[in-house]
Design an enzyme around this catalytic site. Structure first.
Site, PDB file in Angstrom:
ATOM      1  N   GLU A   1      -5.604   4.822  -0.244  1.00 53.66           N
ATOM      2  CA  GLU A   1      -4.419   3.994   0.001  1.00 53.66           C
ATOM      3  C   GLU A   1      -3.662   4.484   1.230  1.00 53.66           C
ATOM      4  OE1 GLU A   1      -4.118   1.250  -1.321  1.00 53.66           O
ATOM      5  OE2 GLU A   1      -5.202   1.383  -3.211  1.00 53.66           O
TER       6      GLU A   1
ATOM      7  N   HIS B   1     -11.200   0.072  -6.700  1.00 53.54           N
ATOM      8  CA  HIS B   1     -10.027   0.577  -7.426  1.00 53.54           C
ATOM      9  C   HIS B   1      -9.755  -0.309  -8.652  1.00 53.54           C
ATOM     10  CE1 HIS B   1      -8.301   2.410  -3.448  1.00 53.54           C
ATOM     11  NE2 HIS B   1      -9.505   2.851  -3.750  1.00 53.54           N
TER      12      HIS B   1
ATOM     13  N   GLU C   1      -3.472  -4.429  -6.571  1.00 57.02           N
ATOM     14  CA  GLU C   1      -4.731  -4.249  -5.836  1.00 57.02           C
ATOM     15  C   GLU C   1      -5.677  -5.429  -5.992  1.00 57.02           C
ATOM     16  OE1 GLU C   1      -5.420   0.358  -5.509  1.00 57.02           O
ATOM     17  OE2 GLU C   1      -5.951  -0.334  -7.504  1.00 57.02           O
TER      18      GLU C   1
ATOM     19  N   GLU D   1     -10.468  -1.646  -2.412  1.00 54.39           N
ATOM     20  CA  GLU D   1      -9.582  -2.198  -3.441  1.00 54.39           C
ATOM     21  C   GLU D   1     -10.362  -2.764  -4.628  1.00 54.39           C
ATOM     22  OE1 GLU D   1      -6.650  -1.477  -3.518  1.00 54.39           O
ATOM     23  OE2 GLU D   1      -5.887  -1.288  -1.474  1.00 54.39           O
TER      24      GLU D   1
ATOM     25  N   TYR E   1      -2.868  -0.437   8.789  1.00 52.71           N
ATOM     26  CA  TYR E   1      -1.927  -1.499   9.163  1.00 52.71           C
ATOM     27  C   TYR E   1      -1.044  -1.053  10.331  1.00 52.71           C
ATOM     28  CZ  TYR E   1      -3.345  -3.602   4.742  1.00 52.71           C
ATOM     29  OH  TYR E   1      -4.085  -4.134   3.713  1.00 52.71           O
TER      30      TYR E   1
ATOM     31  N   HIS F   1      -5.434   3.043   4.139  1.00 52.74           N
ATOM     32  CA  HIS F   1      -5.133   1.617   4.307  1.00 52.74           C
ATOM     33  C   HIS F   1      -3.773   1.456   4.977  1.00 52.74           C
ATOM     34  CE1 HIS F   1      -7.770   0.686   0.521  1.00 52.74           C
ATOM     35  NE2 HIS F   1      -8.425   1.294   1.482  1.00 52.74           N
TER      36      HIS F   1
ATOM     37  N   ASP G   1       0.819  -1.211   0.000  1.00 52.42           N
ATOM     38  CA  ASP G   1       0.000   0.000   0.000  1.00 52.42           C
ATOM     39  C   ASP G   1       0.853   1.261   0.000  1.00 52.42           C
ATOM     40  OD1 ASP G   1      -2.674  -0.517  -0.363  1.00 52.42           O
ATOM     41  OD2 ASP G   1      -3.025  -1.063   1.723  1.00 52.42           O
TER      42      ASP G   1
END
Ligand SMILES: Cc1cc2nc3c(=O)[nH]c(=O)nc-3n(C[C@H](O)[C@H](O)[C@H](O)COP(=O)(O)O)c2cc1C
Lengths: 348, 144
Positions: free
Chosen positions: A121, A225, A188, A222, A128, A124, A91
């Site tokens: 992104e 996307h 992705e 995703e 994490y 995302h 990402d």
């Protein structure tokens, strides 16, 4: 148009040119965006939907997962951290790459969508970090990120994408843009799925559900996307006959095929000690996944046609995500009985 | 007797299924194939068979352009209109072809619903094989 001639980074404002762009690359475009006057009107709907997805990691309380973390097996914890840092690394590439593409795309509505994708992104990527920070100290996080960077399987797998992205940055030609877009589908639309499988597999056992809630949000973004990038590629090819060659169609098959082989290798490595995920079945799943990507690109299946072998790998339902629905059907009380085989009605 | 297929499709998948159904149906019965953008609601009652094709958007929802058709049938259709609904979607969403289900439940109550059919993205061979069955069920005399 020459496919190997670098694209010009476009001027911010070109007042003499139309607002409604004449092409996604090398088009005439003023640089002013009026969503009511765009070349591909369906992009407005997509833009609004993407915005509607907005979420942030901090809204998800990690407390339950923190409690469960110590009860996972050593293997589960190890794989969890490896998958997490690996996904974060992927990402991290995507945010700056989408921004890079924006400089050369001449349709303002596409630029706007790329900006939203780039923002998602970034979310995302942060999620994490948020998961990691709830579970392990910084020293462990750093160790894991370093391992991800050094892992030869990870390196080999990422190299395919890195090469395609880097060559566009070094020499932004239409051909390189096409190759970048295909590899973006790999990133992705394929490279995330062994990781998704692992997290949803934990979720099937009621483990680490908060993490999987985030994974669900990520997967939904995703998927959209990949839908957009597929459209981008199809429009790019149809607007630019010089790119729409047999060699480039072959490139798509080769490159997605390569990504699938690399993903199988990674899955064998990462999922081999996980009970309940059959590797052969997962290989079939990846081929099913690749076929979907080919069909989204308007191409034929490459792998044998098969039903989804792992139907449990999917985005959580609204109830699971605690989303409040406010749609067309909730506004009025539409209370039709759900029709199913119990009313004697079977779908084909 | 006359049939009509009304569909919506952004990326072409639902249109491919619509075309396959049309090609099969037209050898049996006079059939109009129309995108929702060109469809005149007041003509619904001219048809004996009415077939709806839709992709799914949002969270298992109808695409915006299909909402008016849904409402129109809900308020104007009659129990004798024989209907069918098909659609394309993606199994990675929690409600696969949710828009087909939405139409199905309403059509079942308000019309004479004959058959439903879901396809993942663009049709594959197994889907094409189902098209003749879809058409047969649509045209079959109802035993009620
Ligand atoms: C924003 C968005 C939301 C979607 N939501 C769903 C969904 O809830 N359920 C589903 O089965 N498919 C969903 N899909 C997948 C589309 O329905 C699928 O790609 C369909 O084949 C498109 O049909 P078309 O080519 O006729 O436009 C969604 C796609 C997008 C881009």
């Amino acid at each position: 148009m020459k496919v190997d001639q670098p694209l010009q980074s476009i001027k911010l404002l070109n007042p003499a040119q139309p607002n409604k762009s004449t092409g996604i690359i090398n088009g005439q475009s003023s640089g002013i965006l009026n969503w009511n006057d765009i070349s591909h009107p369906q992009m407005y709907e997509l833009y609004q939907t993407l915005l509607g997805n907005f979420w942030k990691a901090q809204e998800i309380n990690m407390q339950d997962d923190v409690k469960q973390w110590d009860r996972l097996s050593d293997t589960e914890r190890d794989i969890f951290l490896r998958v997490n840092t690996q996904l974060a690394s992927l990402d991290s590439l995507q945010t700056p790459t989408m921004t890079e593409v924006m400089h050369y795309v001449t349709d303002s509505s596409f630029k706007a969508i790329l900006a939203v994708i780039s923002q998602q992104e970034a979310v995302h990527n942060e999620s994490y970090s948020y998961i990691l920070s709830s579970l392990v100290p910084l020293s462990e996080q750093n160790k894991r990120f370093n391992e991800a960077k050094e892992d030869p399987i990870v390196q080999k797998r990422n190299q395919l994408i890195l090469d395609a992205y880097q060559q566009f940055i070094d020499r932004p030609t239409p051909q390189h843009l096409f190759e970048l877009a295909v590899n973006s589908i790999n990133l992705e639309g394929i490279y995330f799925y062994s990781g998704f499988a692992f997290f949803y597999h934990l979720a099937r056992q009621q483990k680490m559900l908060k993490t999987s809630t985030m994974i669900s949000y990520i997967q939904r973004d995703e998927m959209q996307h990949a839908y957009f990038i597929s459209q981008f590629i199809r429009i790019l090819l149809s607007e630019n006959k010089e790119l729409n060659t047999e060699a480039n169609i072959e490139y798509i098959y080769q490159t997605i095929g390569k990504a699938i082989e690399l993903e199988k290798e990674w899955a064998d490595h990462i999922l081999k000690d996980i009970d309940g995920i059959e590797l052969d079945e997962f290989h079939n799943y990846l081929e099913y996944l690749a076929n979907k990507r080919f069909r989204q690109l308007g191409l034929d299946n490459y792998y044998p046609e098969r039903d989804n072998p792992m139907a449990w790998i999917h985005v959580f339902s609204d109830e699971m995500m605690n989303e409040t629905k406010s749609d067309f059907f909730e506004q009025k009380s539409r209370t039709y009985t759900k029709v199913s085989s119990s009313n004697g009605f079977d779908e084909l | 007797m006359k049939a009509c297929i009304v569909y919506t499709s952004t990326t072409g998948n639902t249109e491919e299924v619509a075309t396959a159904i049309y090609n099969q149906l037209v050898s049996h019965i006079d059939t109009d194939l129309m995108s929702i953008d060109n469809f005149e609601f007041s003509t619904i009652n001219m048809y004996d068979y009415f077939i709806i094709g839709t992709y799914t958007w949002g969270n298992g929802q109808l695409p915006t352009e299909m909402k008016a058709l849904y409402q129109r049938i809900e308020t104007h259709a009659n129990k004798h209109l024989r209907t069918a609904v098909f659609g394309t979607g993606d199994r990675f969403y929690p409600l696969f072809c949710g828009a087909v289900d939405r139409f199905r439940d309403m059509l079942y109550e308000k019309t004479d619903l004959a058959v439903t059919f879901k396809v993942e993205l663009s049709p594959q061979q197994t889907d094409y094989n189902k098209v003749p069955i879809f058409v047969d069920r649509m045209l079959a005399v109802q035993v009620s």
